[in-house]
Design an enzyme around this catalytic site. Structure first.
Site, mmCIF file in Angstrom:
data_model
loop_
_atom_site.group_PDB
_atom_site.id
_atom_site.type_symbol
_atom_site.label_atom_id
_atom_site.label_comp_id
_atom_site.label_asym_id
_atom_site.label_seq_id
_atom_site.Cartn_x
_atom_site.Cartn_y
_atom_site.Cartn_z
ATOM 1 C CE LYS A 1 9.866 8.838 24.970
ATOM 2 N NZ LYS A 1 8.691 8.155 25.601
ATOM 3 C CG ASP B 1 1.525 15.927 36.375
ATOM 4 O OD1 ASP B 1 2.254 15.076 36.044
ATOM 5 O OD2 ASP B 1 1.661 17.003 36.594
ATOM 6 C CB VAL B 2 2.501 10.284 34.783
ATOM 7 C CG1 VAL B 2 1.251 9.503 34.468
ATOM 8 C CG2 VAL B 2 3.392 10.930 33.684
ATOM 9 C CE1 TYR C 1 9.640 12.234 23.140
ATOM 10 C CE2 TYR C 1 11.290 11.325 21.861
ATOM 11 C CZ TYR C 1 10.113 11.293 22.510
ATOM 12 O OH TYR C 1 8.915 10.365 22.169
ATOM 13 C CG ASN D 1 1.251 6.361 25.713
ATOM 14 O OD1 ASN D 1 2.057 6.113 24.492
ATOM 15 N ND2 ASN D 1 0.454 7.359 25.687
HETATM 16 C C1 BGC Z 1 8.996 11.279 18.354
HETATM 17 C C2 BGC Z 1 8.561 12.046 17.154
HETATM 18 C C3 BGC Z 1 9.334 11.679 15.968
HETATM 19 C C4 BGC Z 1 9.800 10.113 16.197
HETATM 20 C C5 BGC Z 1 11.004 9.678 15.095
HETATM 21 C C6 BGC Z 1 9.354 10.044 18.371
HETATM 22 O O1 BGC Z 1 9.539 9.400 19.703
HETATM 23 O O2 BGC Z 1 8.015 11.809 19.627
HETATM 24 O O3 BGC Z 1 8.222 13.391 17.351
HETATM 25 O O4 BGC Z 1 8.708 11.872 14.982
HETATM 26 O O5 BGC Z 1 10.152 9.738 17.253
HETATM 27 O O6 BGC Z 1 11.785 10.530 15.032
#
Ligand code: BGC
Length: 274
Positions: A176, A72-73, A172, A99
Site C-alpha cells: 500500500k 487475475d490482475v 500488505y 481495488n
Molecule cells: C485492511 C483491514 C484493516 C484496515 C485497518 C485495511 O487496509 O485490509 O484488514 O482492518 O486496513 O487496519
C-alpha cells in the site's frame, strides 16, 4: 448496497472496477452504476464467477448496466484481454477503480516469500498493470468525448496502511505504501494528458478481509479503540468517495489521497497521552 448521491453524474461513461466480487469493490461498482456509469466487474477466477454475476444482476435490477470480466490482475496477458473485453463491449473506458487487494498475514520472521510475492503481485503490480492499460486507452482517445471534463479518471484503493505501519502485515503495508507513490507519480505524469489519478485510503471497513476484527462484540470494541469516530466503516462510505473522485465534481483534484477512516490515522493512542 449502492449510493444514489450523484445520480446521473457519470451518465454515458464506462467504468472498470477490479476485485468487484464483494466488499468495497462490489459497493463501488453499484455506486458508479447508480451514478449512471456502465460498469465492468472484475473477478479473479471461476470460483468468484457466480458471486460476481449476482452483483451484476443486483445492479441490473436497480436499473444499471454491468458485466462481469474475469482476469487475475497480476497477470499481464489476462489484464490486456480484460480491457479488450470492456472496450469490445462498450467501445470506451472513462474510469478505472483499481481495488483488487488481498492480505496474507504473518509475523515477519515467519512470512514466506510466496506470501510476500503474492500480496505485492496483486496489490501493487496488479494496480500498475491495470492503471497502465487504462492510461494507454485514455491517451489513445484523448479528451473525454463530451461526457467528462477529463480524458480519464483512475481511483486506486490504497489503505490507511500506506502510512500506518502494521506489525504482522509487512507485505500488505509495503504494497500500500507502494500504491501511494505509484498514484502520486502517475498523477504527476498523466496530468498534462488530462488524466486524473487519485486514491482512497480506507481504514477499517466492515468486509470479509477483516472479519476477525469486528466479528464478535469484544473484537469490535477493541477495534473501536482505534477509531475516534466511534463506528466501523461501511463499504458505501468508501464507494461515495470513489464516485466523487471519478466525477467532474472533483475535476481539479489530482494526485490526492482521500482518507476514509473515521480518524484512524489521527494517532488516536495520543488521546490523553503523550
Ligand atoms: C485492511 C483491514 C484493516 C484496515 C485497518 C485495511 O487496509 O485490509 O484488514 O482492518 O486496513 O487496519
Amino acid at each position: 448496497m449502492g449510493s444514489r448521491t450523484a445520480a446521473g453524474a457519470l451518465a454515458g461513461q464506462v467504468a472498470l472496477v477490479t476485485g468487484a466480487t464483494r466488499g468495497i469493490g462490489a459497493a463501488c461498482a453499484a455506486a458508479l452504476a447508480g451514478a449512471g456509469a456502465r460498469v465492468a466487474l472484475n473477478h479473479r477466477d471461476a470460483a468468484a464467477e457466480a458471486e460476481t454475476a449476482a452483483v451484476a444482476r443486483r445492479i441490473a435490477g436497480d436499473g444499471g448496466e454491468a458485466m462481469p470480466v474475469r482476469a487475475d490482475v497480476s497477470d499481464e496477458a489476462e489484464v490486456r484481454s480484460m480491457f479488450d473485453a470492456v472496450l469490445g463491449r462498450w467501445g470506451r473506458l472513462d474510469i478505472l477503480v483499481a481495488n483488487a487487494g488481498i492480505q496474507r498475514d504473518a509475523p515477519l520472521h515467519e512470512m514466506s516469500l510466496a506470501d510476500w510475492n503474492r500480496v505485492i503481485a496483486v496489490n501493487l503490480t496488479g494496480c500498475f498493470l491495470c492503471c497502465r492499460e487504462a492510461a494507454r486507452e485514455f491517451l489513445r482517445r484523448g479528451a473525454g468525448g463530451g461526457v467528462s471534463r477529463a480524458a480519464g479518471k483512475i481511483v486506486c484503493i490504497s489503505s490507511v496502511h500506506e502510512t500506518i505501519p502494521w506489525a504482522g502485515h509487512a507485505n500488505y503495508a509495503a504494497s500500500k505504501g507502494g500504491v501511494a507513490m505509484l498514484v502520486a507519480t502517475m498523477a504527476q505524469e498523466l496530468a498534462a494528458h488530462q488524466v486524473r489519478v487519485n486514491r482512497v485510503a480506507p481504514g477499517a471497513i466492515r468486509t470479509a478481509i477483516n472479519r476477525d476484527a469486528w466479528r464478535t462484540p469484544e473484537a469490535e470494541a477493541r477495534l473501536l479503540e482505534l477509531i475516534p469516530y466511534g463506528r466501523v466503516g461501511e463499504v458505501d462510505d468508501v464507494a461515495r468517495a470513489v464516485v466523487w473522485l471519478a466525477s467532474d465534481a472533483s475535476d481539479y483534484v489530482n494526485g490526492a489521497c482521500l482518507v476514509v477512516d473515521g480518524g484512524m490515522s489521527l494517532f488516536p493512542a495520543f488521546r490523553g497521552n503523550g
